[in-house]
Design a protein around this motif. Structure first.
Motif, PDB file in Angstrom:
ATOM      1  N   GLU A 104      44.484  39.777  41.555  1.00 34.20           N
ATOM      2  CA  GLU A 104      43.593  40.846  40.796  1.00 34.20           C
ATOM      3  C   GLU A 104      44.490  40.974  39.330  1.00 34.20           C
ATOM      4  O   GLU A 104      45.651  40.580  39.395  1.00 34.20           O
ATOM      5  CB  GLU A 104      43.788  42.184  41.361  1.00 34.20           C
ATOM      6  CG  GLU A 104      42.911  42.231  42.711  1.00 34.20           C
ATOM      7  CD  GLU A 104      42.792  43.670  43.118  1.00 34.20           C
ATOM      8  OE1 GLU A 104      42.647  44.773  42.410  1.00 34.20           O
ATOM      9  OE2 GLU A 104      43.125  43.851  44.308  1.00 34.20           O
ATOM     10  N   PHE A 105      43.872  41.512  38.449  1.00 32.41           N
ATOM     11  CA  PHE A 105      44.392  41.558  36.932  1.00 32.41           C
ATOM     12  C   PHE A 105      43.741  42.489  36.057  1.00 32.41           C
ATOM     13  O   PHE A 105      42.546  43.068  36.466  1.00 32.41           O
ATOM     14  CB  PHE A 105      44.449  40.227  36.125  1.00 32.41           C
ATOM     15  CG  PHE A 105      43.088  39.907  35.628  1.00 32.41           C
ATOM     16  CD1 PHE A 105      42.846  40.510  34.137  1.00 32.41           C
ATOM     17  CD2 PHE A 105      42.057  39.097  35.906  1.00 32.41           C
ATOM     18  CE1 PHE A 105      41.507  40.143  33.753  1.00 32.41           C
ATOM     19  CE2 PHE A 105      41.073  38.622  35.406  1.00 32.41           C
ATOM     20  CZ  PHE A 105      40.520  39.218  34.408  1.00 32.41           C
ATOM     21  N   THR A 106      44.324  43.209  35.349  1.00 30.55           N
ATOM     22  CA  THR A 106      43.722  44.318  34.361  1.00 30.55           C
ATOM     23  C   THR A 106      44.661  44.202  33.113  1.00 30.55           C
ATOM     24  O   THR A 106      45.822  43.449  32.984  1.00 30.55           O
ATOM     25  CB  THR A 106      44.088  45.709  34.896  1.00 30.55           C
ATOM     26  OG1 THR A 106      43.322  46.468  34.138  1.00 30.55           O
ATOM     27  CG2 THR A 106      45.404  46.284  35.014  1.00 30.55           C
TER      28      THR A 106
ATOM     29  N   MET B 212      43.425  34.485  28.961  1.00 24.98           N
ATOM     30  CA  MET B 212      44.372  33.780  29.654  1.00 24.98           C
ATOM     31  C   MET B 212      44.699  34.316  31.093  1.00 24.98           C
ATOM     32  O   MET B 212      45.059  33.479  32.018  1.00 24.98           O
ATOM     33  CB  MET B 212      45.808  34.133  28.934  1.00 24.98           C
ATOM     34  CG  MET B 212      47.320  33.965  29.389  1.00 24.98           C
ATOM     35  SD  MET B 212      48.592  34.450  28.906  1.00 24.98           S
ATOM     36  CE  MET B 212      48.622  36.187  29.003  1.00 24.98           C
ATOM     37  N   LEU B 213      44.508  35.676  31.370  1.00 21.76           N
ATOM     38  CA  LEU B 213      44.466  36.457  32.495  1.00 21.76           C
ATOM     39  C   LEU B 213      43.467  35.668  33.464  1.00 21.76           C
ATOM     40  O   LEU B 213      43.953  35.627  34.698  1.00 21.76           O
ATOM     41  CB  LEU B 213      44.347  37.909  32.621  1.00 21.76           C
ATOM     42  CG  LEU B 213      45.370  38.447  31.863  1.00 21.76           C
ATOM     43  CD1 LEU B 213      45.191  40.090  31.627  1.00 21.76           C
ATOM     44  CD2 LEU B 213      46.719  38.686  32.489  1.00 21.76           C
ATOM     45  N   ARG B 214      42.252  35.564  33.030  1.00 20.05           N
ATOM     46  CA  ARG B 214      41.159  34.967  33.959  1.00 20.05           C
ATOM     47  C   ARG B 214      41.714  33.312  34.437  1.00 20.05           C
ATOM     48  O   ARG B 214      41.564  33.103  35.392  1.00 20.05           O
ATOM     49  CB  ARG B 214      39.895  34.572  33.144  1.00 20.05           C
ATOM     50  CG  ARG B 214      39.213  36.248  33.191  1.00 20.05           C
ATOM     51  CD  ARG B 214      37.729  36.038  32.669  1.00 20.05           C
ATOM     52  NE  ARG B 214      36.990  37.183  32.357  1.00 20.05           N
ATOM     53  CZ  ARG B 214      37.107  37.919  31.133  1.00 20.05           C
ATOM     54  NH1 ARG B 214      37.582  37.139  29.839  1.00 20.05           N
ATOM     55  NH2 ARG B 214      36.751  39.115  30.910  1.00 20.05           N
TER      56      ARG B 214
ATOM     57  N   VAL C 198      43.844  29.817  38.553  1.00 19.73           N
ATOM     58  CA  VAL C 198      44.858  28.903  39.005  1.00 19.73           C
ATOM     59  C   VAL C 198      45.602  29.427  40.349  1.00 19.73           C
ATOM     60  O   VAL C 198      45.811  28.721  41.296  1.00 19.73           O
ATOM     61  CB  VAL C 198      46.117  28.796  38.143  1.00 19.73           C
ATOM     62  CG1 VAL C 198      47.237  28.082  38.604  1.00 19.73           C
ATOM     63  CG2 VAL C 198      45.453  28.008  36.730  1.00 19.73           C
ATOM     64  N   ALA C 199      45.793  30.661  40.377  1.00 17.11           N
ATOM     65  CA  ALA C 199      46.441  31.262  41.631  1.00 17.11           C
ATOM     66  C   ALA C 199      45.232  31.313  42.803  1.00 17.11           C
ATOM     67  O   ALA C 199      45.691  30.826  43.949  1.00 17.11           O
ATOM     68  CB  ALA C 199      46.921  32.691  41.303  1.00 17.11           C
ATOM     69  N   THR C 200      44.208  31.649  42.467  1.00 14.04           N
ATOM     70  CA  THR C 200      43.289  31.652  43.533  1.00 14.04           C
ATOM     71  C   THR C 200      43.110  30.389  44.208  1.00 14.04           C
ATOM     72  O   THR C 200      42.999  29.913  45.186  1.00 14.04           O
ATOM     73  CB  THR C 200      42.050  32.255  42.882  1.00 14.04           C
ATOM     74  OG1 THR C 200      42.206  33.313  42.420  1.00 14.04           O
ATOM     75  CG2 THR C 200      40.710  32.235  43.891  1.00 14.04           C
ATOM     76  N   ASP C 201      42.933  29.251  43.302  1.00 12.15           N
ATOM     77  CA  ASP C 201      42.835  27.866  43.802  1.00 12.15           C
ATOM     78  C   ASP C 201      43.880  27.485  44.541  1.00 12.15           C
ATOM     79  O   ASP C 201      43.991  26.436  45.316  1.00 12.15           O
ATOM     80  CB  ASP C 201      42.820  26.922  42.648  1.00 12.15           C
ATOM     81  CG  ASP C 201      41.734  27.059  41.666  1.00 12.15           C
ATOM     82  OD1 ASP C 201      40.539  27.644  42.251  1.00 12.15           O
ATOM     83  OD2 ASP C 201      41.448  26.530  40.526  1.00 12.15           O
TER      84      ASP C 201
END
Length: 96
Positions: free
Chosen positions: A34-36, A18-20, A25-28
């Motif tokens: 970034e996430f962790t 889900m995080l990926r 979506v945000a990057t697009d």
């Protein structure tokens, strides 16, 4: 015990997937992300990570619990609002 470990790994993998997806979506849309995924107290983990990343803003969702419900269930957004080193934007969940 093995079944529990397998169930946990499945749960952890779903969270990472889900995080990926949300990161993509945000990057697009041109938003640097970034996430962790971390174990432990969510509010404290969010505040610590924001400080480590030298964040300017934390955006958190909130369910809008009040009174005893918030007291017994806890409130990650409330903890972050009162303990973050930077600005916090709390987004209220729409009424169902």
């Amino acid at each position: 015990m093995r079944a529990y470990a397998e169930q946990w790994e499945s749960f952890e993998q779903k969270g990472l997937d889900m995080l990926r997806h949300l990161t993509q979506v945000a990057t697009d849309k041109g938003v640097a992300t970034e996430f962790t995924q971390a174990l432990g107290d969510a509010g404290r983990a969010i505040c610590d990570l924001a400080k480590d990343w030298q964040s300017d803003l934390i955006v958190v969702g909130r369910r809008g619990l009040k009174g005893l419900s918030e007291f017994f269930l806890g409130s990650v957004s409330n903890y972050v609002l009162h303990n973050a080193h930077c600005s916090v934007l709390a987004i209220q969940r729409p009424n169902p």
